[in-house]
Design a protein around this motif. Structure first.
Motif, PDB file in Angstrom:
ATOM      1  N   VAL A  38       0.946  -1.323   0.016  1.00  0.00           N
ATOM      2  CA  VAL A  38      -0.018  -0.087   0.134  1.00  0.00           C
ATOM      3  C   VAL A  38       0.829   1.259   0.028  1.00  0.00           C
ATOM      4  O   VAL A  38       1.824   1.489   0.906  1.00  0.00           O
ATOM      5  N   LEU A  39       0.677   2.071  -1.074  1.00  0.00           N
ATOM      6  CA  LEU A  39       1.532   3.289  -1.228  1.00  0.00           C
ATOM      7  C   LEU A  39       1.027   4.281  -0.177  1.00  0.00           C
ATOM      8  O   LEU A  39      -0.170   4.664  -0.227  1.00  0.00           O
ATOM      9  N   ILE A  77       7.792  -1.152   6.543  1.00  0.00           N
ATOM     10  CA  ILE A  77       7.629  -0.218   5.645  1.00  0.00           C
ATOM     11  C   ILE A  77       8.808   0.178   4.806  1.00  0.00           C
ATOM     12  O   ILE A  77      10.128   0.027   5.474  1.00  0.00           O
ATOM     13  N   ASN A  78       8.839   0.564   3.467  1.00  0.00           N
ATOM     14  CA  ASN A  78      10.105   0.973   2.652  1.00  0.00           C
ATOM     15  C   ASN A  78      10.024   2.385   2.536  1.00  0.00           C
ATOM     16  O   ASN A  78       9.028   2.973   1.966  1.00  0.00           O
ATOM     17  N   ASP A  81      12.850   7.879   4.656  1.00  0.00           N
ATOM     18  CA  ASP A  81      13.366   8.553   5.677  1.00  0.00           C
ATOM     19  C   ASP A  81      13.650   7.749   6.920  1.00  0.00           C
ATOM     20  O   ASP A  81      13.276   6.328   6.881  1.00  0.00           O
ATOM     21  N   ASP A  82      14.186   8.205   7.979  1.00  0.00           N
ATOM     22  CA  ASP A  82      14.142   7.481   9.175  1.00  0.00           C
ATOM     23  C   ASP A  82      13.170   7.639  10.302  1.00  0.00           C
ATOM     24  O   ASP A  82      13.082   8.857  10.704  1.00  0.00           O
ATOM     25  N   PRO A  83      12.261   6.478  10.528  1.00  0.00           N
ATOM     26  CA  PRO A  83      10.936   6.786  11.283  1.00  0.00           C
ATOM     27  C   PRO A  83      11.497   6.997  12.802  1.00  0.00           C
ATOM     28  O   PRO A  83      10.610   7.271  13.595  1.00  0.00           O
ATOM     29  N   HIS A 159       7.891  12.078   2.605  1.00  0.00           N
ATOM     30  CA  HIS A 159       8.132  11.515   1.095  1.00  0.00           C
ATOM     31  C   HIS A 159       7.302  10.299   1.079  1.00  0.00           C
ATOM     32  O   HIS A 159       6.762   9.947   2.141  1.00  0.00           O
ATOM     33  N   ASN A 160       6.858  10.021  -0.011  1.00  0.00           N
ATOM     34  CA  ASN A 160       6.022   8.732  -0.058  1.00  0.00           C
ATOM     35  C   ASN A 160       6.819   7.608   0.395  1.00  0.00           C
ATOM     36  O   ASN A 160       7.946   7.480   0.505  1.00  0.00           O
ATOM     37  N   PHE A 161       5.814   6.771   1.093  1.00  0.00           N
ATOM     38  CA  PHE A 161       6.452   5.401   1.609  1.00  0.00           C
ATOM     39  C   PHE A 161       5.282   4.246   1.398  1.00  0.00           C
ATOM     40  O   PHE A 161       4.351   4.580   1.018  1.00  0.00           O
TER      41      PHE A 161
END
Length: 525
Positions: A38-39, A77-78, A81-83, A159-161
């Motif tokens: 899921v984007l 998640i891909n 960014d660093d969550p 950003h999209n993930f």
């Protein structure tokens, strides 16, 4: 492994009771069904709600049993960014939770603050969150099974993930488990309620497998899904986003030497080893390893100009980048290299020596003119000789030198007569000479000459103005000889005046002493 037909199995001589997905409900059973990858689109403003999976009916069945166990959710998640440093979302909610509906699990939800993140690699992170279940109102028929990811104006992804589908887990308890698909992902719920007699046993499955000649796949010869948008084949790593089937990836750090196979967008302004540090480039990397040394090639096309570079790698190092020429900006040979036809530049033919007139002057050779010549402009003579014969033409430099060293006559002399001057630029001096017949009485301060059209300012002056009787010139020793002298003076900025009074007399001639001169600051022209 042998099925003992009594709910147990024999594994390596030990009797074990496996987990039964059809009856066991607590202790590791995945209670979430996946929607696949899921984007999650980056949020600019406001808030968003994205469905990432659904809770199974078994999840709500356990709630109705009145359980008080903690509930845990985990997924991968891909993300670029660093969550651990950026809140990529605000919360995960089931059945609407505090957003309305009927609060199937009370007012609890999985806040971003409670997630623990573990970096798996290749920009993939696993997040896990355990909370104490707060039983809310009773579960009803209309309870929604949705598992939603919320973004808000504060907690949102820059950003999209992607939420990876084969990773979503929902289970009761606090012990993390590896992902396994929920039964509902594989079979219809109604099929799960069939009697045991309708379910095939292990021995029956094995027997049918043998009949179809099943041979397990050789792991070294199959393509592996890395669950991060990449695959591995023959020990080579491929990014599916760079196959052209999906938008290409973006690199804004690192070296061009380390780009993956395929096509990516690269920000050369922030990277090393690129064609330049000015443009962004669509860069394709090729790879060949069937020979002794690995062969690679790269093509980089600027994103904003018609510029294309290429280079190759032969197993040791990358060669320098080469810029392909713009065909419209190079010389074209319309024939063989011996120029059997006229070549062109920008579609204009070149002028060949064979097409020039035979009597065309050659500027680097001595020229002798046997007839009168007419020039459209003055010819330029480069002559370094100092001794010029009668037949040599004077150059402009020659004439200029004569002009600079010549005497000139000053115009508009107040007392009349002839006033001459010669400029010495090297010493910034102007030598002066004056001759006039006059019987006028000269008073101190009377203007003798005005040089304001020649110099900007006179600095100093040397010399005298004197008058004498022409009749007594033959014998100046007589007592009747008359003369009167005064030093020259200055009046700002460039006037020469009498420094004192000069008495008048009949038949008087006036002049300046020899070698009279003045100094100046700069010439007007």
């Amino acid at each position: 492994m042998v099925d003992n037909k009594d709910g147990t199995e024999q594994l390596n001589g030990v009797q074990v009771k496996p987990f039964n997905k059809l009856s066991d409900t607590i202790g590791g059973r995945n209670l979430a069904t996946s929607l696949g990858d899921v984007l999650i689109t980056a949020l600019n403003s406001g808030w968003s709600n994205t469905l990432i999976g659904t809770a199974t009916p078994e999840f709500f069945k356990i709630i109705n049993q009145g359980t008080t166990q903690p509930i845990t959710i985990s997924f991968e998640i891909n993300t670029p960014d660093d969550p651990t440093k950026t809140h990529l979302f605000d919360r995960i909610e089931i059945d609407g939770c505090a957003w309305g509906k009927d609060n199937a699990i009370g007012t609890n939800y999985f806040s971003i603050i409670g997630f623990k993140w573990l970096e798996i690699g290749n920009s993939v992170w696993k997040g896990t969150y355990t909370l104490q279940y707060d039983q809310g109102s009773g579960v009803i028929v209309n309870d929604g099974p949705d598992i939603n990811l919320f973004q808000t104006g504060v907690n949102k992804a820059p950003h999209n993930f992607t939420v990876l589908g084969n990773s979503l887990c929902l289970y009761w308890g606090t012990q993390a488990i590896d992902w396994t698909p929920a039964p509902e992902d594989k079979v219809n719920v109604s099929d799960m309620r069939k009697p045991a007699s309708d379910v095939a046993g292990i021995e029956e499955v094995n027997a049918k497998q043998d009949k179809i000649g099943y041979t397990p796949a050789d792991d070294s010869k199959v393509v592996h899904d890395n669950h991060d948008g990449t695959i591995t084949a023959n020990n080579l790593h491929y990014d599916l986003s760079k196959t052209g089937l999906t938008p290409i990836g973006f690199y804004n750090s690192g070296s061009f030497n380390d780009l993956p196979l395929g096509t990516v967008m690269t920000a050369a302004t922030k990277m090393t080893d690129g064609p330049d540090r000015v443009h962004n480039f669509t860069t394709t990397t090729f790879y060949f390893n069937s020979w002794g040394n690995v062969r690679k090639a790269q093509i980089a096309i600027a994103d904003s100009e018609n510029l294309m570079y290429f280079r190759v790698y032969t197993g040791v190092s990358w060669n320098s980048w080469t810029l392909l020429s713009d065909d419209s900006k190079v010389a074209h040979l319309s024939g063989a290299n011996n120029f059997d036809t006229v070549p062109t530049v920008n579609n204009n033919p070149l002028l060949l020596a064979s097409s020039l007139p035979a009597d065309l002057a050659r500027t680097r050779q001595a020229q002798t003119f046997t007839a009168q010549q007419t020039f459209s402009i003055a010819p330029v003579i480069n002559d370094a000789s100092k001794d010029k014969g009668d037949n040599q033409a004077a150059t402009m430099a020659d004439l200029k030198s004569v002009e600079n060293s010549a005497w000139h006559q000053l115009n508009n002399v107040p007392l009349g007569g002839i006033f001459l001057y010669r400029i010495d630029r090297s010493s910034k001096r102007i030598y002066i000479s004056y001759s006039v017949d006059s019987d006028v009485c000269i008073k101190s301060g009377t203007t003798i000459a005005n040089f304001s059209s020649i110099v900007n300012s006179i600095l100093t002056i040397s010399g005298s103005y004197f008058q004498y009787d022409l009749n007594d010139l033959d014998d100046p020793t007589t007592s009747a000889f008359y003369s009167s002298v005064t030093k020259l003076s200055l009046s700002s900025p460039a006037q020469i005046t009498a420094g004192g009074n000069v008495l008048s007399h009949t038949d008087v001639h006036a002049s300046l002493t020899d070698k009279a001169y003045f100094t100046y600051d700069s010439l007007v022209n």
